[in-house]
Motif scaffolding. Structure first.
Motif, PDB file in Angstrom:
ATOM      1  N   LYS A  74       0.876  -1.168   0.000  1.00 27.51           N
ATOM      2  CA  LYS A  74       0.000   0.000   0.000  1.00 27.51           C
ATOM      3  C   LYS A  74       0.912   1.215   0.000  1.00 27.51           C
ATOM      4  O   LYS A  74       1.858   1.291   0.781  1.00 27.51           O
ATOM      5  CB  LYS A  74      -0.889   0.020   1.245  1.00 27.51           C
ATOM      6  CG  LYS A  74      -1.967  -1.037   1.236  1.00 27.51           C
ATOM      7  CD  LYS A  74      -2.892  -0.853   2.405  1.00 27.51           C
ATOM      8  CE  LYS A  74      -2.371  -1.666   3.563  1.00 27.51           C
ATOM      9  NZ  LYS A  74      -3.156  -1.552   4.775  1.00 27.51           N
ATOM     10  N   SER A  75       0.637   2.149  -0.857  1.00 25.45           N
ATOM     11  CA  SER A  75       1.543   3.286  -1.018  1.00 25.45           C
ATOM     12  C   SER A  75       1.075   4.482  -0.207  1.00 25.45           C
ATOM     13  O   SER A  75       0.308   5.304  -0.686  1.00 25.45           O
ATOM     14  CB  SER A  75       1.641   3.652  -2.496  1.00 25.45           C
ATOM     15  OG  SER A  75       2.610   4.633  -2.674  1.00 25.45           O
ATOM     16  N   HIS A  76       1.502   4.533   1.037  1.00 20.64           N
ATOM     17  CA  HIS A  76       1.294   5.751   1.814  1.00 20.64           C
ATOM     18  C   HIS A  76       2.571   6.053   2.565  1.00 20.64           C
ATOM     19  O   HIS A  76       3.272   5.152   3.016  1.00 20.64           O
ATOM     20  CB  HIS A  76       0.090   5.650   2.752  1.00 20.64           C
ATOM     21  CG  HIS A  76       0.320   4.791   3.953  1.00 20.64           C
ATOM     22  ND1 HIS A  76       0.186   3.423   3.921  1.00 20.64           N
ATOM     23  CD2 HIS A  76       0.687   5.114   5.206  1.00 20.64           C
ATOM     24  CE1 HIS A  76       0.453   2.929   5.111  1.00 20.64           C
ATOM     25  NE2 HIS A  76       0.763   3.927   5.911  1.00 20.64           N
ATOM     26  N   ALA A  77       2.905   7.319   2.643  1.00 21.35           N
ATOM     27  CA  ALA A  77       4.152   7.726   3.277  1.00 21.35           C
ATOM     28  C   ALA A  77       4.019   7.663   4.789  1.00 21.35           C
ATOM     29  O   ALA A  77       2.985   8.013   5.347  1.00 21.35           O
ATOM     30  CB  ALA A  77       4.498   9.138   2.843  1.00 21.35           C
ATOM     31  N   THR A  78       5.075   7.221   5.440  1.00 23.63           N
ATOM     32  CA  THR A  78       5.065   7.148   6.897  1.00 23.63           C
ATOM     33  C   THR A  78       5.587   8.461   7.461  1.00 23.63           C
ATOM     34  O   THR A  78       6.432   9.118   6.854  1.00 23.63           O
ATOM     35  CB  THR A  78       5.955   5.997   7.390  1.00 23.63           C
ATOM     36  OG1 THR A  78       7.256   6.148   6.835  1.00 23.63           O
ATOM     37  CG2 THR A  78       5.387   4.665   6.979  1.00 23.63           C
ATOM     38  N   PRO A  79       5.087   8.868   8.631  1.00 26.87           N
ATOM     39  CA  PRO A  79       5.552  10.126   9.210  1.00 26.87           C
ATOM     40  C   PRO A  79       6.992  10.025   9.700  1.00 26.87           C
ATOM     41  O   PRO A  79       7.480   8.936  10.015  1.00 26.87           O
ATOM     42  CB  PRO A  79       4.586  10.350  10.378  1.00 26.87           C
ATOM     43  CG  PRO A  79       4.000   9.036  10.670  1.00 26.87           C
ATOM     44  CD  PRO A  79       4.046   8.233   9.422  1.00 26.87           C
TER      45      PRO A  79
END
Length: 190
Positions: A74-79
């Motif tokens: 899943k392509s979401h950026a991590t903080p």
């Protein structure tokens, strides 16, 4: 002759079901191994938590009716988290002025062994405490008073797309599949 053909057909049917079962089980084992290895290699190259990598990986297991297995990110950026940060404060303005404010230069360890400077752009990033103890890197989105957003790192999917990482993952997957398929075919009761 007729009974010989029936025995051969029976053996072929047994072998066909054994091949399907072995193939399915070997694929599932290989996909599980790929997930573990991808998490390990991404963590060795990038400064990211194991749970953040594991959350982004989705596995589709093979079944006897549908023999396809896959792994997707899943392509979401991590903080950006506190261990990634390295901040330096630099004096701005004249030293003679009282209360000369200090400007923060924020550097981040996203990839292990290298620093990235975040202080570019129209709105400079700053450190902000959230919930009393959690330290995050934020940046203004517009000139409005409370318009801030959290600065995030490269998405895990992009980390896995790195040439060295993807090459290693594919090598481990094919080796695991081959070894497991051979092992299962040698067993008598699969």
């Amino acid at each position: 002759m007729g009974s010989n053909i029936k025995d051969i057909k029976k053996d072929i049917n047994k072998l066909a079901s054994k091949v399907v079962k072995s193939d399915c089980r070997a694929k599932n084992k290989a996909v599980a191994k790929i997930k573990t290895e991808s998490r390990r290699i991404i963590q060795s190259k990038y400064n990211i938590k194991a749970k953040d990598v594991s959350k982004t990986i989705k596995i589709k297991r093979a079944s006897y009716s549908n023999p396809e297995s896959s792994m997707t990110f899943k392509s979401h950026a991590t903080p950006i988290i506190a261990p990634m940060l390295k901040t330096t404060k630099i004096m701005s303005g004249s030293r003679k002025k009282r209360g000369a404010y200090r400007e923060q230069k924020i550097k981040v360890h996203i990839k292990k062994g290298s620093l990235k400077n975040l202080s570019g752009g129209r709105y400079k990033p700053f450190l902000m405490r959230v919930g009393g103890s959690k330290l995050i890197v934020a940046r203004r989105v517009s000139e409005k008073r409370y318009s801030t957003s959290q600065v995030r790192t490269v998405p895990v999917a992009k980390m896995a797309d790195n040439k060295d990482v993807s090459k290693h993952i594919l090598k481990i997957g094919s080796e695991t599949y081959d070894k497991e398929f051979k092992r299962l075919m040698e067993l008598s009761n699969v």
